[in-house]
Write a protein that holds these residues in place. Structure first.
Motif, PDB file in Angstrom:
ATOM      1  N   PHE A   6      41.538  44.839  29.632  1.00 55.32           N
ATOM      2  CA  PHE A   6      40.157  44.718  30.118  1.00 55.32           C
ATOM      3  C   PHE A   6      39.257  44.126  29.039  1.00 55.32           C
ATOM      4  O   PHE A   6      38.471  43.205  29.308  1.00 55.32           O
ATOM      5  CB  PHE A   6      39.618  46.082  30.545  1.00 55.32           C
ATOM      6  N   LEU A   7      39.378  44.634  27.816  1.00 56.26           N
ATOM      7  CA  LEU A   7      38.538  44.153  26.720  1.00 56.26           C
ATOM      8  C   LEU A   7      38.816  42.689  26.407  1.00 56.26           C
ATOM      9  O   LEU A   7      37.905  41.936  26.053  1.00 56.26           O
ATOM     10  CB  LEU A   7      38.759  45.010  25.466  1.00 56.26           C
ATOM     11  N   GLU A   8      40.074  42.283  26.557  1.00 54.76           N
ATOM     12  CA  GLU A   8      40.406  40.875  26.338  1.00 54.76           C
ATOM     13  C   GLU A   8      39.910  40.025  27.498  1.00 54.76           C
ATOM     14  O   GLU A   8      39.451  38.900  27.304  1.00 54.76           O
ATOM     15  CB  GLU A   8      41.916  40.714  26.166  1.00 54.76           C
ATOM     16  N   PHE A   9      39.967  40.577  28.704  1.00 54.49           N
ATOM     17  CA  PHE A   9      39.510  39.862  29.893  1.00 54.49           C
ATOM     18  C   PHE A   9      38.014  39.563  29.819  1.00 54.49           C
ATOM     19  O   PHE A   9      37.568  38.480  30.204  1.00 54.49           O
ATOM     20  CB  PHE A   9      39.837  40.697  31.136  1.00 54.49           C
ATOM     21  N   VAL A  10      37.237  40.529  29.321  1.00 55.11           N
ATOM     22  CA  VAL A  10      35.783  40.331  29.213  1.00 55.11           C
ATOM     23  C   VAL A  10      35.389  39.761  27.854  1.00 55.11           C
ATOM     24  O   VAL A  10      34.206  39.606  27.567  1.00 55.11           O
ATOM     25  CB  VAL A  10      35.015  41.653  29.477  1.00 55.11           C
ATOM     26  N   GLU A  11      36.383  39.471  27.018  1.00 48.56           N
ATOM     27  CA  GLU A  11      36.161  38.870  25.696  1.00 48.56           C
ATOM     28  C   GLU A  11      35.174  39.680  24.870  1.00 48.56           C
ATOM     29  O   GLU A  11      34.120  39.193  24.453  1.00 48.56           O
ATOM     30  CB  GLU A  11      35.696  37.425  25.852  1.00 48.56           C
ATOM     31  N   ILE A  12      35.548  40.922  24.617  1.00 46.75           N
ATOM     32  CA  ILE A  12      34.659  41.847  23.924  1.00 46.75           C
ATOM     33  C   ILE A  12      34.258  41.349  22.536  1.00 46.75           C
ATOM     34  O   ILE A  12      33.180  41.668  22.039  1.00 46.75           O
ATOM     35  CB  ILE A  12      35.341  43.251  23.821  1.00 46.75           C
ATOM     36  N   GLN A  13      35.134  40.541  21.914  1.00 46.48           N
ATOM     37  CA  GLN A  13      34.844  40.062  20.563  1.00 46.48           C
ATOM     38  C   GLN A  13      33.637  39.132  20.524  1.00 46.48           C
ATOM     39  O   GLN A  13      33.027  38.938  19.470  1.00 46.48           O
ATOM     40  CB  GLN A  13      36.079  39.349  19.973  1.00 46.48           C
ATOM     41  N   SER A  14      33.276  38.555  21.667  1.00 43.94           N
ATOM     42  CA  SER A  14      32.146  37.626  21.699  1.00 43.94           C
ATOM     43  C   SER A  14      30.810  38.321  21.982  1.00 43.94           C
ATOM     44  O   SER A  14      29.764  37.658  22.014  1.00 43.94           O
ATOM     45  CB  SER A  14      32.383  36.551  22.767  1.00 43.94           C
ATOM     46  N   MET A  15      30.822  39.640  22.180  1.00 44.43           N
ATOM     47  CA  MET A  15      29.598  40.347  22.562  1.00 44.43           C
ATOM     48  C   MET A  15      28.517  40.295  21.484  1.00 44.43           C
ATOM     49  O   MET A  15      27.339  40.482  21.768  1.00 44.43           O
ATOM     50  CB  MET A  15      29.926  41.804  22.899  1.00 44.43           C
ATOM     51  N   VAL A  16      28.934  40.046  20.242  1.00 44.90           N
ATOM     52  CA  VAL A  16      27.953  39.929  19.154  1.00 44.90           C
ATOM     53  C   VAL A  16      26.933  38.838  19.467  1.00 44.90           C
ATOM     54  O   VAL A  16      25.785  38.899  19.016  1.00 44.90           O
ATOM     55  CB  VAL A  16      28.667  39.637  17.810  1.00 44.90           C
ATOM     56  N   GLU A  49      24.598  43.335  28.220  1.00 42.96           N
ATOM     57  CA  GLU A  49      26.022  43.408  27.887  1.00 42.96           C
ATOM     58  C   GLU A  49      26.901  43.368  29.138  1.00 42.96           C
ATOM     59  O   GLU A  49      27.969  42.747  29.135  1.00 42.96           O
ATOM     60  CB  GLU A  49      26.318  44.663  27.067  1.00 42.96           C
ATOM     61  N   LEU A  50      26.463  44.015  30.219  1.00 46.47           N
ATOM     62  CA  LEU A  50      27.233  43.969  31.458  1.00 46.47           C
ATOM     63  C   LEU A  50      27.300  42.540  32.003  1.00 46.47           C
ATOM     64  O   LEU A  50      28.361  42.081  32.454  1.00 46.47           O
ATOM     65  CB  LEU A  50      26.616  44.895  32.507  1.00 46.47           C
ATOM     66  N   MET A  51      26.175  41.839  31.962  1.00 44.82           N
ATOM     67  CA  MET A  51      26.157  40.459  32.442  1.00 44.82           C
ATOM     68  C   MET A  51      26.991  39.541  31.552  1.00 44.82           C
ATOM     69  O   MET A  51      27.674  38.643  32.036  1.00 44.82           O
ATOM     70  CB  MET A  51      24.718  39.940  32.520  1.00 44.82           C
ATOM     71  N   HIS A  52      26.942  39.798  30.250  1.00 41.70           N
ATOM     72  CA  HIS A  52      27.744  38.995  29.322  1.00 41.70           C
ATOM     73  C   HIS A  52      29.233  39.165  29.626  1.00 41.70           C
ATOM     74  O   HIS A  52      29.990  38.196  29.688  1.00 41.70           O
ATOM     75  CB  HIS A  52      27.440  39.412  27.885  1.00 41.70           C
ATOM     76  N   MET A  53      29.648  40.411  29.868  1.00 44.19           N
ATOM     77  CA  MET A  53      31.049  40.668  30.195  1.00 44.19           C
ATOM     78  C   MET A  53      31.431  40.025  31.527  1.00 44.19           C
ATOM     79  O   MET A  53      32.527  39.465  31.665  1.00 44.19           O
ATOM     80  CB  MET A  53      31.312  42.177  30.238  1.00 44.19           C
ATOM     81  N   ALA A  54      30.528  40.096  32.506  1.00 48.85           N
ATOM     82  CA  ALA A  54      30.799  39.510  33.823  1.00 48.85           C
ATOM     83  C   ALA A  54      30.957  37.991  33.718  1.00 48.85           C
ATOM     84  O   ALA A  54      31.845  37.401  34.351  1.00 48.85           O
ATOM     85  CB  ALA A  54      29.679  39.853  34.794  1.00 48.85           C
ATOM     86  N   VAL A  55      30.100  37.353  32.930  1.00 44.88           N
ATOM     87  CA  VAL A  55      30.177  35.900  32.753  1.00 44.88           C
ATOM     88  C   VAL A  55      31.481  35.517  32.062  1.00 44.88           C
ATOM     89  O   VAL A  55      32.160  34.556  32.465  1.00 44.88           O
ATOM     90  CB  VAL A  55      28.966  35.381  31.945  1.00 44.88           C
ATOM     91  N   ASN A  56      31.850  36.262  31.018  1.00 40.17           N
ATOM     92  CA  ASN A  56      33.107  35.975  30.319  1.00 40.17           C
ATOM     93  C   ASN A  56      34.302  36.125  31.254  1.00 40.17           C
ATOM     94  O   ASN A  56      35.224  35.298  31.259  1.00 40.17           O
ATOM     95  CB  ASN A  56      33.273  36.917  29.124  1.00 40.17           C
ATOM     96  N   ALA A  57      34.301  37.207  32.039  1.00 41.35           N
ATOM     97  CA  ALA A  57      35.401  37.457  32.970  1.00 41.35           C
ATOM     98  C   ALA A  57      35.462  36.357  34.035  1.00 41.35           C
ATOM     99  O   ALA A  57      36.549  35.876  34.390  1.00 41.35           O
ATOM    100  CB  ALA A  57      35.223  38.828  33.632  1.00 41.35           C
ATOM    101  N   ASN A  58      34.304  35.962  34.550  1.00 41.44           N
ATOM    102  CA  ASN A  58      34.254  34.901  35.553  1.00 41.44           C
ATOM    103  C   ASN A  58      34.758  33.581  34.974  1.00 41.44           C
ATOM    104  O   ASN A  58      35.456  32.816  35.651  1.00 41.44           O
ATOM    105  CB  ASN A  58      32.824  34.730  36.069  1.00 41.44           C
TER     106      ASN A  58
END
Length: 306
Positions: A6-16, A49-58
């Protein structure tokens, strides 16, 4: 889905990339208006942060669906294919993240409705539209030469502007002059974030050509855009200096310039080997360095009122 996947799918490393403008926005509004609302700020942070994860996942699922490289990209490179994530599950996650963000965004809109009614709602709509079309639609923004501009301005500037607004509203109006001032002060964030996208495209130039994407690196060449990548950090620092000169930021914010040697070293390492698995991390490291140095320097300036 396992947490690691999940964390890789939403690219958690880019959240900074979205944390930087939020922190700067909080410090900016405190320095210039002595305004701070903890509850609404935390809600906004969760929405961002939720929107950032959604965009990365999309972005990941769209790349998987429309990729022309059936072997290497779909089965190895892309996280969806690599972990065999079903398209249905991926879409459910994206809808879940974006729906929660939308609901919380409406709560923030309600709490800040007043002096400049509609400002936050407008910013939210812009964020949603850019977030979707960044990877979705008939011609995704990320597949065009404008990906860096949209990512840098939307995340670097609009997130900071939204942070300033929610801490001013509803008692104080957000003027166009202030919006312009925020843009100048957000320069370092804008270029740091756009350079994450640019670093990604610099590393993926051959893959993008193979998949028919017309990124700015594909159109103008890797060598030329690497030079722009270097210059962008310099322009970010110049906008920081200009913001201090005109009084938008404390003078001690200039201490953030001490981060330049570290950024320079990371740039050299990135330029030496532009392979995503080895080099992309340096763009992320630069954002972390800039985040910490900017926040600490501005915080010190606010603390000592210098």
């Amino acid at each position: 889905m396992k947490p690691k996947v999940f964390l890789e799918f939403v690219e958690i490393q880019s959240m900074v990339a979205s944390i930087l403008p939020f922190i700067i926005g909080l410090l900016y509004v405190w320095y210039n208006a002595r305004a701070f609302h903890l509850g609404v700020s935390l809600l906004l942070f969760v929405v961002i942060e939720l929107m950032h994860m959604a965009v990365n996942a999309n972005d990941n699922i769209q790349d998987f669906i429309y990729a022309k490289d059936e072997q290497t990209f779909k089965k190895i490179t892309n996280v969806v294919g690599h972990y065999q994530i079903s398209v249905r599950l991926a879409v459910e996650i994206i809808l879940g993240l974006s729906s929660i963000a939308a609901i919380l965004g409406l709560v923030v809109t309600k709490l800040t409705w007043g002096a400049t009614s509609g400002w936050f709602l407008t910013l939210g709509i812009i964020g949603y539209v850019v977030g979707y079309f960044y990877a979705g639609g008939p011609l995704p923004i990320s597949h065009t030469p404008f990906g860096e501009v949209f990512s840098g301005v939307t995340m670097g500037y609009l997130i900071m502007l939204a942070t300033v607004y929610v801490n001013l509203a509803p008692q104080h109006a957000l003027t166009w002059t202030m919006a312009g001032h925020v843009f100048l002060a957000s320069g370092l964030a804008v270029f740091a974030i756009s350079n994450i996208m640019l670093a990604n495209n610099l590393c993926d130039v051959e893959e993008d050509r193979l998949n028919g994407r017309k990124t700015i690196v594909v159109l103008l060449g890797q060598r030329f855009m690497l030079l722009i990548w270097w210059l962008s950090y310099g322009l970010g620092y110049l906008m920081l200096v200009a913001s201090v000169v005109v009084g938008l930021l404390p003078k001690l914010t200039l201490l953030a310039l001490l981060s330049f040697p570290l950024v320079w070293r990371n740039n050299l390492r990135f330029s030496a080997v532009m392979i995503k698995s080895k080099s992309f991390v340096y763009a992320i490291k630069n954002s972390v360095i800039l985040t910490v140095s900017f926040a600490l320097a501005m915080g010190i300036g606010i603390l000592f009122n210098v």
